[in-house]
Design a protein around this motif. Sequence first.
Motif, mmCIF file in Angstrom:
data_model
loop_
_atom_site.group_PDB
_atom_site.id
_atom_site.type_symbol
_atom_site.label_atom_id
_atom_site.label_comp_id
_atom_site.label_asym_id
_atom_site.label_seq_id
_atom_site.Cartn_x
_atom_site.Cartn_y
_atom_site.Cartn_z
ATOM 1 N N PRO A 24 45.526 54.873 34.611
ATOM 2 C CA PRO A 24 44.596 54.217 35.509
ATOM 3 C C PRO A 24 45.532 52.948 35.974
ATOM 4 O O PRO A 24 45.247 52.418 37.077
ATOM 5 N N ALA A 25 46.484 52.564 35.182
ATOM 6 C CA ALA A 25 46.912 51.032 35.609
ATOM 7 C C ALA A 25 48.121 51.417 36.496
ATOM 8 O O ALA A 25 48.594 50.347 37.203
ATOM 9 N N LEU A 26 48.632 52.803 37.174
ATOM 10 C CA LEU A 26 49.553 53.056 37.966
ATOM 11 C C LEU A 26 50.715 52.301 37.584
ATOM 12 O O LEU A 26 51.317 52.374 36.458
ATOM 13 N N ASP A 27 51.414 51.536 38.611
ATOM 14 C CA ASP A 27 52.608 51.036 38.365
ATOM 15 C C ASP A 27 52.400 49.382 38.330
ATOM 16 O O ASP A 27 53.615 48.707 38.381
ATOM 17 N N ASP A 28 51.260 49.091 37.844
ATOM 18 C CA ASP A 28 51.161 47.509 37.551
ATOM 19 C C ASP A 28 51.677 47.068 36.186
ATOM 20 O O ASP A 28 50.956 47.250 35.279
ATOM 21 N N ILE A 29 52.836 46.594 36.046
ATOM 22 C CA ILE A 29 53.500 46.315 34.885
ATOM 23 C C ILE A 29 52.811 45.130 34.360
ATOM 24 O O ILE A 29 52.380 45.245 32.742
ATOM 25 N N GLU A 30 52.337 44.154 34.756
ATOM 26 C CA GLU A 30 51.478 43.276 34.086
ATOM 27 C C GLU A 30 50.479 43.544 33.471
ATOM 28 O O GLU A 30 49.791 43.074 32.574
ATOM 29 N N LEU A 31 49.635 44.484 34.386
ATOM 30 C CA LEU A 31 48.361 44.813 34.026
ATOM 31 C C LEU A 31 48.536 45.894 32.534
ATOM 32 O O LEU A 31 47.871 45.838 31.673
ATOM 33 N N GLY A 32 49.433 46.674 32.658
ATOM 34 C CA GLY A 32 49.781 47.520 31.516
ATOM 35 C C GLY A 32 50.153 46.672 30.190
ATOM 36 O O GLY A 32 49.706 46.933 29.028
ATOM 37 N N ALA A 33 50.836 45.500 30.256
ATOM 38 C CA ALA A 33 51.161 44.691 29.244
ATOM 39 C C ALA A 33 49.915 43.940 28.591
ATOM 40 O O ALA A 33 49.780 44.005 27.519
ATOM 41 N N ALA A 34 48.997 43.499 29.519
ATOM 42 C CA ALA A 34 47.657 42.869 29.089
ATOM 43 C C ALA A 34 46.808 43.811 28.424
ATOM 44 O O ALA A 34 46.388 43.575 27.392
ATOM 45 N N ARG A 35 46.795 45.044 28.748
ATOM 46 C CA ARG A 35 45.965 46.193 28.331
ATOM 47 C C ARG A 35 46.668 46.301 26.848
ATOM 48 O O ARG A 35 45.783 46.624 25.742
ATOM 49 N N ALA A 36 48.013 46.496 26.698
ATOM 50 C CA ALA A 36 48.493 46.747 25.392
ATOM 51 C C ALA A 36 48.273 45.644 24.412
ATOM 52 O O ALA A 36 47.725 45.934 23.310
#
Length: 331
Positions: A24-36
């Motif tokens: 669901p994060a799609l291509d939002d790299i910053e979001l993916g990093a924050a979620r991880a």
Amino acid sequence: MPPIPPPPPPLRRARRAAARTPDPALDDIELGAARAALSQGRRQPARSLLAHTGDDWDRRAHRVNVLAREPYAAAWARDWLLTHPGCPDGLVLHAHAQVRRALRGREDPAVARAACRAAADHLPADPTPWLGLLLLERDGGPEAVRIFEEIRARHRDHHHAHHLMIARFAERRAANGPDPLHEVYDFAAWAAEQAPADSPLAILPVVAHAERYRVLAGHGFAPADPAASGHWRDAHARDTMKAAFDWWLEWEHDGHPRRLVDLNYLAHAKVCEGRGAEAAALFRHIGDHLTPEPWSYPDRAPGPAFRSARAAALGPVAGLGPVAGLGPVAG
């Protein structure tokens, strides 16, 4: 002499594996990093992400919604509010985390609604708490319409809210069968016309078409194979899909956080319409960022459906095997 080990799998296979599960994060790299980081117990990246998102409402809704899906998001947001009472981002994340718990049957919807209303009271200009309330509405009745108007009053072109209303309206009079004059088509056309020329809400008529197919197929009025249904092949449907594709050619930009949702709907429509060359252009932009909707419609595994359609559109270079259950794709 020991046997020679097989060569490592090609990089292409690794890329294919990434397309197996929709993210669901799609291509939002910053979001993916924050979620991880959040899943590892590190909270500051998520706090910084939401703080820096500011009042970019579509991006804020996207990021809050993804972070709220994390299993411990509700507990973390409660801890955040204990140390920073009244923190706007903490209130919104806590509300959406409670919404997600309610949608999974792990929380009383009344508790989630109360959290959303508390966040809305503290943040009168923010449409995101109202989006949480809309997620809890399971039909397009008067309460859903009222909440939607509250969202539009704060952000007229709210992307996620419009998609939710399309899905809710598509359910109306489901047992009556096909209806080319169904109100979901009118709503989608009205919303697209109200939006600025470069707004991604131009894709809403395509979304309405897919959502209506989902409802019709679920009630036995359309076949389970969307490409075999003919739903995308009448004159009105073709005009709708052409207008949306032409809009994409003219206006597509990389800035909208949910643009890949729209591209998945449009690629799915082009596959079902039999427009392989146009579908291929869209798949190249999508890459591995599949979304569950509409590839899961009416009751399909989205990953295989997406990869099969992409393979048919892109040909042997995609390396993904033949189409399964999506019918032939013409150029």
